[in-house]
Design a protein around this motif. Structure first.
Motif, short mmCIF file in Angstrom:
data_model
loop_
_atom_site.label_atom_id
_atom_site.label_comp_id
_atom_site.label_asym_id
_atom_site.label_seq_id
_atom_site.Cartn_x
_atom_site.Cartn_y
_atom_site.Cartn_z
N ILE A 1 -25.78 -16.53 -62.01
CA ILE A 1 -24.22 -16.02 -62.42
C ILE A 1 -23.60 -17.01 -63.14
N ILE A 2 -23.72 -18.12 -62.68
CA ILE A 2 -22.91 -19.44 -62.96
C ILE A 2 -23.37 -19.57 -64.57
N ARG A 3 -24.70 -19.63 -65.00
CA ARG A 3 -24.88 -19.89 -66.09
C ARG A 3 -25.17 -18.37 -67.05
N ALA A 4 -24.88 -17.38 -66.77
CA ALA A 4 -25.08 -16.17 -67.47
C ALA A 4 -24.22 -16.22 -69.02
N ASP A 5 -24.80 -15.28 -69.85
CA ASP A 5 -24.24 -15.47 -71.12
C ASP A 5 -22.70 -14.96 -71.11
N MET A 6 -21.92 -15.86 -71.63
CA MET A 6 -20.55 -15.48 -71.63
C MET A 6 -20.21 -14.30 -72.46
N ASN A 7 -20.82 -14.10 -73.61
CA ASN A 7 -20.60 -13.17 -74.39
C ASN A 7 -20.81 -11.67 -73.88
#
Length: 746
Positions: free
Chosen positions: A187-193
């Motif tokens: 969740i922390i590193r999931a794609d921001m876009n």
């Protein structure tokens, strides 16, 4: 743990601490010299000082505990193995530029959180890096002393995690960097876009993970975004205070933090008289005991659902289209008999060319078009004005008046035309303003009142609902009052007509307790953000505001993200409550009707502590209260710092508060017991009395539930969710009291 290896690791820690001290001195020296450098460029000097102070603050923060883990990794394309020490921030040797500590957010640190001993890989800016992990090690460092280390593989119940889970509630939020689990890391590193939707059980760390996600995104995109490009929307100010120290502890400052209400006030530009958002919930909670009949409460629920729906937004859009089509004056722009721009052309610019701007911004753009055409016609207009002036003077001179009077009137005529000629000569933009002054200057509240009182009845086929909206909502609006559900449409109207009153350069919004917001609220946030870059965290099992919120993620995704493919992740492990407490909570939520239960994720507890829950029957309220005092004294002696007494609603909580105060008044012990109300904005450890619906999102070492009998907690879906919320606030101990017959939910 090997004794010789421990000595080597302690020596390594000593070296790193010395490096930290060396770097500290270098930064302090640099800061001192910066004051005398770039004397002619204050901005450069200010930037150097700011960056130096930030580095100094970061270094001071890690002096007592420089790192928490180590990973040994050999990339396939490298000759040598890397030994990486992972901490809260990165640290480079100023002289050699070699890495001393690797930031937990760096791509290579993902090997620690997700990798296993053996073949592994991580994604770097250059692409996928494959290789071999030969060691993963955790350190127990306190005050610059390495107490021990442990070598691990990927385990949810590793030793460092268990130590962190034993901490008291007021320390818990700050220690997750060292213990982030694989599902949390995703969740922390999931794609921001892409939109990210997280269904997380109570105690799964949703809020903490959200804060760490912001820290990660700011670190990863530091060249593209500033912290104020991010926003957190929390359920109440009390909750914001609860998390207020976490982001600075993660090295992140200036992130916007709002409740939905305060964000609305920022957008609208003024505060509105809004009823307590929990009042409606209390009315529904007390439906069996209230004077309001069931039919009226059903209408309250129906109205709230409707106002929070995308269908209601579509009606507001129809209303805005009517305003839009009649917004600008229906006539040509003419100055001194010269047509500068036709109405049809202005209307085309307003409805089509600039349709993506607010109405007010569109007018500004149209003014620019008019101004451009005006400049091209200035000579023509000036000649017309001068001819008019000459004509009037010649006409006046033919009148039978004295020479003195003629001279006086000649001056008056000259002055009459002088102002506009000067403004034309200066190419004054304000010549255009009078044409647009006829536009209605209603504020968004007045527009919404018009929508409810005069427009909406034409569009709603459900006459019962239509009448209720007109009679109830319009009556409140006439008094200048609104409900929570009115905020989204008023925000939306304001944003469409006037734009935002504050800086809306937002790139990402994180919404906590998202199950309590409706479709319209999310749509407004997407409109303001002008993007789908959102992290949405919630728990359907805790959806006590069901009358306006999300009842299942499946339908929500179809409405809000029908054209996108959002990332949907679940957090099923709970790191807050014990196995016994979570088992009781799961038993309660299992009582929901089947159509609701299919969207529920049950919690899997990580902590297995015995004797963490007690159910106690008492004969009277006074017996419960006396026993609660004994419990409080017992828990305080055991070192617990946060104790919550949870009542079902505010009336019950006020009853508990009043009687506990009286009992303590007559005892040798004096306790400061705080009654938490929705208006509160501060959270401090200690003894709190809190209604079930305000406890959501919080956690306490010990929780005492007051009178969970069959009358107080029925088999209704709302009572099930309220009891589930109350139970899952407890970290270590849970006491459930009841009078008469125990609730069938237990």
């Amino acid at each position: 743990m090997n004794e010789n290896e421990l000595l080597r690791e302690r020596e390594k820690l000593r070296q790193v601490i010395q490096k930290i001290e060396d770097e500290k001195k270098i930064i302090e020296k640099s800061l001192s010299s910066s004051k005398n450098t770039y004397e002619k460029d204050d901005f450069v000097r200010a930037q150097l000082i700011y960056m130096g102070n930030k580095k100094l603050k970061d270094i001071k923060q890690i002096r007592s505990k420089p790192y928490f883990a180590r990973i040994d990794f050999k990339a396939d394309l490298d000759k040598d193995k890397e030994r990486l020490y992972i901490g809260k921030i990165s640290l480079l040797d100023s002289k050699t530029q070699e890495s001393i500590i690797v930031d937990w957010r760096a791509p290579i640190s993902n090997l620690y959180y997700d990798g296993r001993i053996g073949r592994s890989s991580y994604i770097s800016p250059e692409g996928e890096i494959t290789g071999e992990i030969s060691l993963k090690r955790q350190y127990f460092i306190e005050n610059q002393i390495l107490e021990k280390y442990t070598d691990i593989d990927l385990k949810a119940n590793d030793e460092l995690l268990q130590v962190a889970l034993e901490e008291k509630a007021d320390d818990r939020l700050k220690n997750i960097v060292a213990t982030i689990q694989k599902e949390q890391n995703a969740i922390i590193r999931a794609d921001m876009n892409k939109p990210l939707i997280v269904q997380g059980v109570a105690g799964s760390g949703k809020t903490t993970i959200a804060l760490h996600r912001i820290a990660y995104l700011i670190y990863t995109y530091e060249k593209d975004f500033d912290p104020d490009n991010f926003m957190i929307i929390a359920p109440n100010k009390f909750f914001l205070n609860y998390i207020s120290n976490v982001l600075p502890d993660l090295g992140v400052e200036n992130v916007k933090q709002y409740t939905f209400e305060d964000l609305a006030y920022e957008i609208i530009g003024k505060r509105l008289k809004i009823s307590d958002s929990n009042e409606k919930l209390v009315t529904i909670v007390n439906r069996e005991f209230d004077d309001i009949n069931k039919g009226d409460i059903d209408l309250i629920i129906k109205e709230s659902k409707f106002k929070s729906s995308i269908k209601f937004k579509e009606l507001v859009d129809k209303f805005l289209r009517c305003i839009e089509e009649n917004y600008i004056p229906k006539k040509d722009f003419i100055l001194e008999n010269v047509r500068i721009m036709r109405y049809e052309n202005m209307q085309n610019l307003f409805l089509n060319t600039y349709k993506n701007l607010s109405f007010v911004r569109r007018i500004d753009e149209i003014k620019k078009h008019i101004y451009s055409k005006l400049i091209n016609n200035i000579d023509k207009i000036e000649n017309i004005i001068k001819r008019k002036r000459t004509y009037r003077i010649n006409k006046m001179l033919k009148e039978n008046v004295s020479d003195e009077e003629k001279q006086k009137r000649r001056i008056e005529i000259f002055e009459e035309y002088e102002d506009i000629l000067k403004r034309l000569d200066k190419q004054d933009f304000k010549l255009i303003d009078p044409f647009f002054e006829k536009i209605d200057k209603k504020d968004s509240f007045e527009y919404y009142k018009e929508f409810i009182c005069e427009f909406i009845y034409k569009l709603i086929l459900d006459k019962e609902l239509s009448n209720y909206l007109i009679n109830n909502t319009s009556s409140n609006l006439e008094k200048g009052e609104i409900s929570f559900e009115d905020l989204a449409p008023i925000m939306y109207i304001h944003y469409k007509i006037y734009g935002a009153k504050f800086n809306t350069k937002l790139r990402h919004i994180i919404i906590d307790e998202a199950q309590d917001y409706g479709e319209f609220q999310f749509s407004v946030l997407k409109t303001i953000l002008n993007s789908n870059s959102m992290t949405i965290l919630g728990d359907i099992a805790q959806g006590v505001h069901f009358y306006r919120g999300i009842e299942n993620w499946e339908d929500f995704i179809k409405v809000e993200f029908k054209d996108e493919k959002p990332i949907y992740l679940t957090l099923e492990k709970t790191y807050r409550t014990t196995k016994d407490i979570m088992s009781e909570a799961n038993n309660v939520i299992d009582k929901l009707p089947e159509y609701e239960k299919k969207f529920i994720v049950k919690g899997e507890p990580v902590i297995n502590r015995k004797d963490s829950i007690k159910i106690l029957k008492k004969d009277s309220d006074i017996d419960i209260l006396k026993d609660i005092i004994n419990k409080i004294n017992e828990y305080k002696k055991s070192g617990y710092k946060s104790i919550a007494i949870i009542g079902k609603d505010m009336n019950e909580c006020k009853f508990i508060k009043k009687n506990l105060d009286n009992l303590y008044k007559n005892s040798d012990l004096k306790e400061n017991i705080k009654l938490i109300q929705s208006k509160d904005s501060e959270y401090n450890a200690g003894i709190s009395i809190v209604p079930s619906y305000l406890a959501k999102g919080l956690e306490f070492d010990c929780v005492i539930l007051y009178n969970v009998n069959d009358k107080n907690y029925t088999k209704s879906s709302l009572d099930i969710k309220l009891l589930y919320v109350a139970i899952t606030r407890a970290m270590s101990r849970l006491d459930i009291y009841y009078l008469g017959n125990i609730s069938e939910l237990l």
